[in-house]
Design a protein around this motif. Structure first.
Motif, PDB file in Angstrom:
ATOM      1  N   ALA A 115     -10.867  16.276  35.578  1.00  0.00           N
ATOM      2  CA  ALA A 115     -11.756  17.415  35.362  1.00  0.00           C
ATOM      3  C   ALA A 115     -12.310  17.978  36.669  1.00  0.00           C
ATOM      4  O   ALA A 115     -12.308  19.193  36.889  1.00  0.00           O
ATOM      5  N   ILE A 116     -12.788  17.098  37.549  1.00  0.00           N
ATOM      6  CA  ILE A 116     -13.365  17.618  38.791  1.00  0.00           C
ATOM      7  C   ILE A 116     -12.277  18.059  39.767  1.00  0.00           C
ATOM      8  O   ILE A 116     -12.503  18.912  40.627  1.00  0.00           O
ATOM      9  N   GLY A 117     -11.067  17.522  39.602  1.00  0.00           N
ATOM     10  CA  GLY A 117      -9.963  17.899  40.480  1.00  0.00           C
ATOM     11  C   GLY A 117      -9.482  19.314  40.266  1.00  0.00           C
ATOM     12  O   GLY A 117      -8.847  19.895  41.155  1.00  0.00           O
ATOM     13  N   TYR A 118      -9.777  19.893  39.104  1.00  0.00           N
ATOM     14  CA  TYR A 118      -9.414  21.287  38.869  1.00  0.00           C
ATOM     15  C   TYR A 118     -10.254  22.240  39.713  1.00  0.00           C
ATOM     16  O   TYR A 118      -9.876  23.401  39.897  1.00  0.00           O
ATOM     17  N   ASP A 119     -11.373  21.783  40.196  1.00  0.00           N
ATOM     18  CA  ASP A 119     -12.212  22.610  41.061  1.00  0.00           C
ATOM     19  C   ASP A 119     -11.486  22.768  42.400  1.00  0.00           C
ATOM     20  O   ASP A 119     -11.246  21.779  43.093  1.00  0.00           O
ATOM     21  N   PRO A 120     -11.117  23.994  42.792  1.00  0.00           N
ATOM     22  CA  PRO A 120     -10.347  24.164  44.036  1.00  0.00           C
ATOM     23  C   PRO A 120     -11.106  23.716  45.279  1.00  0.00           C
ATOM     24  O   PRO A 120     -10.491  23.440  46.309  1.00  0.00           O
ATOM     25  N   ARG A 121     -12.425  23.623  45.189  1.00  0.00           N
ATOM     26  CA  ARG A 121     -13.189  23.137  46.334  1.00  0.00           C
ATOM     27  C   ARG A 121     -13.024  21.629  46.507  1.00  0.00           C
ATOM     28  O   ARG A 121     -13.287  21.087  47.585  1.00  0.00           O
ATOM     29  N   ILE A 122     -12.599  20.957  45.453  1.00  0.00           N
ATOM     30  CA  ILE A 122     -12.456  19.499  45.479  1.00  0.00           C
ATOM     31  C   ILE A 122     -10.990  19.100  45.537  1.00  0.00           C
ATOM     32  O   ILE A 122     -10.568  18.346  46.412  1.00  0.00           O
ATOM     33  N   GLY A 123     -10.185  19.607  44.608  1.00  0.00           N
ATOM     34  CA  GLY A 123      -8.763  19.266  44.581  1.00  0.00           C
ATOM     35  C   GLY A 123      -8.527  17.880  44.016  1.00  0.00           C
ATOM     36  O   GLY A 123      -9.432  17.043  43.973  1.00  0.00           O
ATOM     37  N   ASN A 124      -7.299  17.621  43.577  1.00  0.00           N
ATOM     38  CA  ASN A 124      -7.019  16.336  42.915  1.00  0.00           C
ATOM     39  C   ASN A 124      -6.297  15.322  43.789  1.00  0.00           C
ATOM     40  O   ASN A 124      -6.087  14.191  43.380  1.00  0.00           O
ATOM     41  N   ARG A 125      -5.916  15.683  45.007  1.00  0.00           N
ATOM     42  CA  ARG A 125      -5.232  14.712  45.860  1.00  0.00           C
ATOM     43  C   ARG A 125      -6.219  13.674  46.374  1.00  0.00           C
ATOM     44  O   ARG A 125      -7.352  13.988  46.724  1.00  0.00           O
ATOM     45  N   PHE A 126      -5.764  12.416  46.426  1.00  0.00           N
ATOM     46  CA  PHE A 126      -6.584  11.286  46.855  1.00  0.00           C
ATOM     47  C   PHE A 126      -7.820  11.119  45.961  1.00  0.00           C
ATOM     48  O   PHE A 126      -8.841  10.619  46.396  1.00  0.00           O
ATOM     49  N   LEU A 127      -7.686  11.516  44.713  1.00  0.00           N
ATOM     50  CA  LEU A 127      -8.794  11.399  43.774  1.00  0.00           C
ATOM     51  C   LEU A 127      -8.388  10.524  42.589  1.00  0.00           C
ATOM     52  O   LEU A 127      -8.832  10.742  41.464  1.00  0.00           O
ATOM     53  N   GLN A 128      -7.525   9.551  42.852  1.00  0.00           N
ATOM     54  CA  GLN A 128      -7.093   8.623  41.808  1.00  0.00           C
ATOM     55  C   GLN A 128      -7.814   7.285  42.002  1.00  0.00           C
ATOM     56  O   GLN A 128      -7.598   6.615  43.021  1.00  0.00           O
ATOM     57  N   ALA A 129      -8.634   6.931  41.055  1.00  0.00           N
ATOM     58  CA  ALA A 129      -9.369   5.667  41.146  1.00  0.00           C
ATOM     59  C   ALA A 129      -8.414   4.495  40.954  1.00  0.00           C
ATOM     60  O   ALA A 129      -7.398   4.599  40.284  1.00  0.00           O
ATOM     61  N   GLY A 130      -8.770   3.380  41.561  1.00  0.00           N
ATOM     62  CA  GLY A 130      -7.933   2.198  41.426  1.00  0.00           C
ATOM     63  C   GLY A 130      -8.431   1.069  42.285  1.00  0.00           C
ATOM     64  O   GLY A 130      -9.628   0.789  42.355  1.00  0.00           O
ATOM     65  N   LEU A 131      -7.498   0.469  42.986  1.00  0.00           N
ATOM     66  CA  LEU A 131      -7.785  -0.729  43.779  1.00  0.00           C
ATOM     67  C   LEU A 131      -8.304  -0.402  45.171  1.00  0.00           C
ATOM     68  O   LEU A 131      -8.779  -1.280  45.877  1.00  0.00           O
ATOM     69  N   GLY A 132      -8.229   0.866  45.568  1.00  0.00           N
ATOM     70  CA  GLY A 132      -8.730   1.258  46.876  1.00  0.00           C
ATOM     71  C   GLY A 132      -7.626   1.403  47.905  1.00  0.00           C
ATOM     72  O   GLY A 132      -6.452   1.206  47.627  1.00  0.00           O
ATOM     73  N   PHE A 133      -8.037   1.751  49.120  1.00  0.00           N
ATOM     74  CA  PHE A 133      -7.071   2.028  50.184  1.00  0.00           C
ATOM     75  C   PHE A 133      -6.849   0.812  51.066  1.00  0.00           C
ATOM     76  O   PHE A 133      -7.648  -0.118  51.116  1.00  0.00           O
ATOM     77  N   GLY A 134      -5.732   0.832  51.776  1.00  0.00           N
ATOM     78  CA  GLY A 134      -5.394  -0.233  52.716  1.00  0.00           C
ATOM     79  C   GLY A 134      -4.448   0.313  53.750  1.00  0.00           C
ATOM     80  O   GLY A 134      -4.469   1.503  54.062  1.00  0.00           O
ATOM     81  N   GLY A 135      -3.587  -0.525  54.295  1.00  0.00           N
ATOM     82  CA  GLY A 135      -2.624  -0.090  55.290  1.00  0.00           C
ATOM     83  C   GLY A 135      -3.123  -0.280  56.711  1.00  0.00           C
ATOM     84  O   GLY A 135      -4.221  -0.786  56.953  1.00  0.00           O
ATOM     85  N   GLY A 136      -2.288   0.162  57.647  1.00  0.00           N
ATOM     86  CA  GLY A 136      -2.584  -0.044  59.054  1.00  0.00           C
ATOM     87  C   GLY A 136      -3.439   1.032  59.680  1.00  0.00           C
ATOM     88  O   GLY A 136      -3.707   0.964  60.880  1.00  0.00           O
ATOM     89  N   CYS A 137      -3.881   2.028  58.906  1.00  0.00           N
ATOM     90  CA  CYS A 137      -4.630   3.150  59.489  1.00  0.00           C
ATOM     91  C   CYS A 137      -6.051   3.268  58.956  1.00  0.00           C
ATOM     92  O   CYS A 137      -7.011   3.053  59.695  1.00  0.00           O
ATOM     93  N   LEU A 138      -6.203   3.631  57.683  1.00  0.00           N
ATOM     94  CA  LEU A 138      -7.538   3.986  57.180  1.00  0.00           C
ATOM     95  C   LEU A 138      -8.593   2.910  57.402  1.00  0.00           C
ATOM     96  O   LEU A 138      -9.675   3.211  57.941  1.00  0.00           O
ATOM     97  N   PRO A 139      -8.354   1.647  57.032  1.00  0.00           N
ATOM     98  CA  PRO A 139      -9.430   0.658  57.192  1.00  0.00           C
ATOM     99  C   PRO A 139      -9.868   0.479  58.640  1.00  0.00           C
ATOM    100  O   PRO A 139     -11.059   0.546  58.959  1.00  0.00           O
ATOM    101  N   LYS A 140      -8.909   0.283  59.552  1.00  0.00           N
ATOM    102  CA  LYS A 140      -9.289   0.030  60.951  1.00  0.00           C
ATOM    103  C   LYS A 140      -9.784   1.303  61.627  1.00  0.00           C
ATOM    104  O   LYS A 140     -10.645   1.251  62.511  1.00  0.00           O
TER     105      LYS A 140
END
Length: 479
Positions: free
Chosen positions: A273-298
Motif C-alpha cells: 500500500a505505501i509502495g504505491y506512493d511515488p514518493r516512497i516506491g516499492n523497491r527495498f520495501l520487502q520485510a523479512g530477515l534483513g540485509f547482509g552482504g559485504g557492503c551495507l552492514p560494514k
C-alpha cells in the motif's frame, strides 16, 4: 538521444585527451580482483579496452587467467573466457607490469570493518597505492573505486606524492561503484549513473575516455547515462549515502513488521500500500530477515565512525537503530522456531535440542555465493547454538558456508535438507525455494512447519497443503 554528458556544453576539451601510453584508448588496470575488481576488469575488456587485472593472491590470479571466476556472478564466466581469448584481458601479480602498461589504474581492493572498531580498514588501499606508485614511469591517473570514508582521496594523493617518482604528474580521482550482486554485469555495462570526483580537466577527460565504451553502448541502445562530475568528498559520500539510505529503507519496513506482529497486521499488505506512493516506491520495501552482504552492514558502521571523527556523529545516530533493527530480525526467527516447536523461552533463549531444522539458504541474497554477514547463515548458527540439529542447503553458497560454519550439516539438495525435518526455514529467496511444491515437500518432512524468513512463499498455498506457516510481520496462518 541526448549527449551522454548533459552537463557539459562542449566535448572538445575532453576529446583532445591522449592516453600517456600513446594507445588509441586508455589502457586500464584494476588493482584487486575480488568481486569488484574482477567484475570491472572483465566487463571493461568486453567494452573493448585493453585491461590487466592485478592481485597479490597468486591462486586467484591463476584461476582467473585459467578462465574461471572465483565467485558466482551470472554471465561473468562466459565474458571472462571470451575476453581472455580476444587477448584484450590478462591478469598479473606484478606491480611493474601493471605500472608499465596502464594509463588509468582503478583501486578496487576491500575496505573491511576494522577488527577493533566500526571504521573502515584502509590497509589494502594503502598497500595498493604505495606499491604501485614507485613503479610508475609516466603520467597516470589513479582512480579509487572502493567504498571508503570521506577524506580518503586526499590521503591517497599524499601517498602518491610520497611514493611516485617526482615530476611525473600522477593524479588521483574517485569513481565509486554501484554494483548489485547477481546483476553486476548489467550494472557495469549499463549503469544507472556514473560519478566522477576529479580536480583537473585532464583527470576528468581521462575518466571520460576510460568510460567511452559505456557511453558508446548507450548511444547504440538509445539510452542516457547520467554523469555527475564533482569534488572528491562528494564522490566519496555518494556510495555510503546510497547504502545508508537503502539500509534505512529496509530497516524501516522491518520495524513496521515488528509493529504488525504486535498488532496482528500484515506487513506485506502494508508495504504494498505505501509502495504505491511515488514518493516512497516499492523497491527495498520487502520485510523479512534483513540485509547482509559485504557492503551495507560494514558501510553504515564505517559511515557512523567517520561522521563521529568529523564532529557530525549526531547526524547519523539513526543508523545505529537501523543496525539494531536489522539484527533483531535474525533473533525473531529463533523465537518463531521456538513457538512453532512448542519450546519455552529460557533466560539464555529457547532450548531447541533434538529438533531437526532445515535451513534453506546460506547466502545473503539469491544469485550469489556471498555469505559475508548473511542473515540466513547467522540464523542457522543461532539455531545450532540453541541445540537444534541444523541441515543447510544453498544452490551456490555451500562451500563458502561450510568454511564459515563447519559445525552445521550441509546437504546436496533441498529434498535432502528437509527430509525428516521438524521445521523448515526459508531464509534466502532463491527461485528454487520460492517455487518449491509444498505438497511434495510435505511428504518427506517430519512435520509440516515452515518459517518464511523472506516473505517469498504463498501462505495460502502452503497452508492448503497442511503446513503451519509463519512469515515475518504477518499474521499466524494455521493449516
Amino acid at each position: 538521444m541526448t549527449l551522454p554528458y548533459p552537463h557539459i556544453q562542449s566535448l572538445s576539451a575532453f576529446a583532445r585527451v591522449t592516453p600517456p601510453s600513446g594507445a588509441p584508448r586508455p589502457r586500464l588496470t584494476f588493482l584487486g580482483t575480488g568481486y569488484l575488481g574482477a567484475t570491472y576488469a572483465i566487463c571493461f575488456a568486453e567494452l573493448g579496452y585493453e585491461v590487466i587485472g592485478f592481485d597479490v593472491d597468486e591462486a586467484k590470479i591463476a584461476k582467473l587467467a585459467g578462465g574461471e571466476v572465483p565467485f558466482h556472478e551470472p554471465g561473468l564466466n562466459e565474458l571472462l573466457r571470451k575476453n581472455l581469448a580476444s587477448r584484450r584481458l590478462r591478469f598479473s601479480t606484478s606491480y611493474e607490469e601493471v605500472a608499465e602498461f596502464g594509463d588509468v589504474h582503478f583501486v578496487c581492493v576491500g575496505t573491511p570493518q576494522r577488527a577493533n572498531g566500526m571504521g573502515a580498514d584502509l590497509c589494502y588501499v594503502e598497500a595498493a597505492v604505495s606499491e604501485l606508485a614507485p613503479h610508475l614511469t609516466r603520467k597516470a591517473l589513479i582512480v579509487g573505486k572502493s567504498t571508503v570514508p570521506v577524506g580518503t582521496a586526499e590521503w591517497v594523493e599524499e601517498l602518491v606524492e610520497k611514493h611516485a617518482p617526482a615530476g611525473l604528474g600522477v593524479e588521483v580521482a574517485w569513481a565509486p561503484e554501484f554494483l548489485q550482486e547477481g546483476f553486476a554485469v548489467e550494472d557495469v555495462l549499463r549503469p544507472n549513473r556514473i560519478v566522477f570526483g576529479a580536480k583537473s580537466e585532464w583527470a576528468t577527460g581521462m575518466l571520460y575516455a576510460a568510460h567511452d565504451g559505456i557511453f558508446d553502448l548507450a548511444v547504440t541502445e538509445d539510452r542516457e547515462v547520467p554523469v555527475v562530475v564533482t569534488d572528491f568528498a562528494t564522490a566519496e559520500l555518494v556510495k555510503v549515502a546510497a547504502n545508508a539510505f537503502l539500509a534505512t529503507k529496509i530497516s524501516f519496513i522491518n520495524a513496521m513488521a515488528e509493529v504488525c506482529e504486535a498488532a496482528g497486521a500484515d506487513v506485506t499488505q502494508l508495504s504494498r500500500a505505501i509502495g504505491y506512493d511515488p514518493r516512497i516506491g516499492n523497491r527495498f520495501l520487502q520485510a523479512g530477515l534483513g540485509f547482509g552482504g559485504g557492503c551495507l552492514p560494514k558501510d553504515i558502521r564505517a559511515f557512523q565512525a567517520r561522521a563521529q571523527e568529523l564532529g557530525a556523529g549526531e547526524a547519523l545516530r539513526f543508523l545505529h537503530e537501523v543496525d539494531l533493527i536489522n539484527q533483531r530480525r535474525r533473533q525473531r526467527v529463533v523465537q518463531l522456531a521456538a513457538e512453532l516447536l512448542g519450546r519455552k523461552q529460557g533466560p539464555a533463549g529457547p532450548d531447541l535440542s533434538k529438533a531437526r531444522i532445515a535451513v534453506l539458504g546460506a547466502t545473503f541474497k539469491p544469485n550469489s555465493d556471498d555469505i559475508r554477514d548473511a542473515p540466513s547463515l547467522a540464523v542457522a548458527g543461532m539455531l545450532a547454538r540453541a541445540g537444534a540439529d541444523v541441515h543447510v542447503y544453498d544452490p551456490q553458497g555451500m562451500e563458502n558456508a561450510r568454511r564459515a560454519l563447519s559445525d552445521l550439516t550441509y546437504e546436496t539438495s533441498m529434498d535432502d535438507a528437509v527430509r525428516g525435518a521438524d521445521l523448515v526455514c526459508v531464509l534466502t529467496e532463491w527461485a528454487d525455494f520460492r517455487n518449491a511444491d509444498p505438497v511434495a515437500l510435505g511428504e518427506i518432512v517430519g512435520a509440516r512447519r515452515v518459517i518464511d524468513g523472506r516473505n517469498c512463499l504463498d501462505p495460502a498455498l502452503w497452508t492448503s497443503a497442511g503446513w503451519q506457516y509463519r512469515g515475518m510481520g504477518r499474521p499466524r496462518v494455521e493449516a
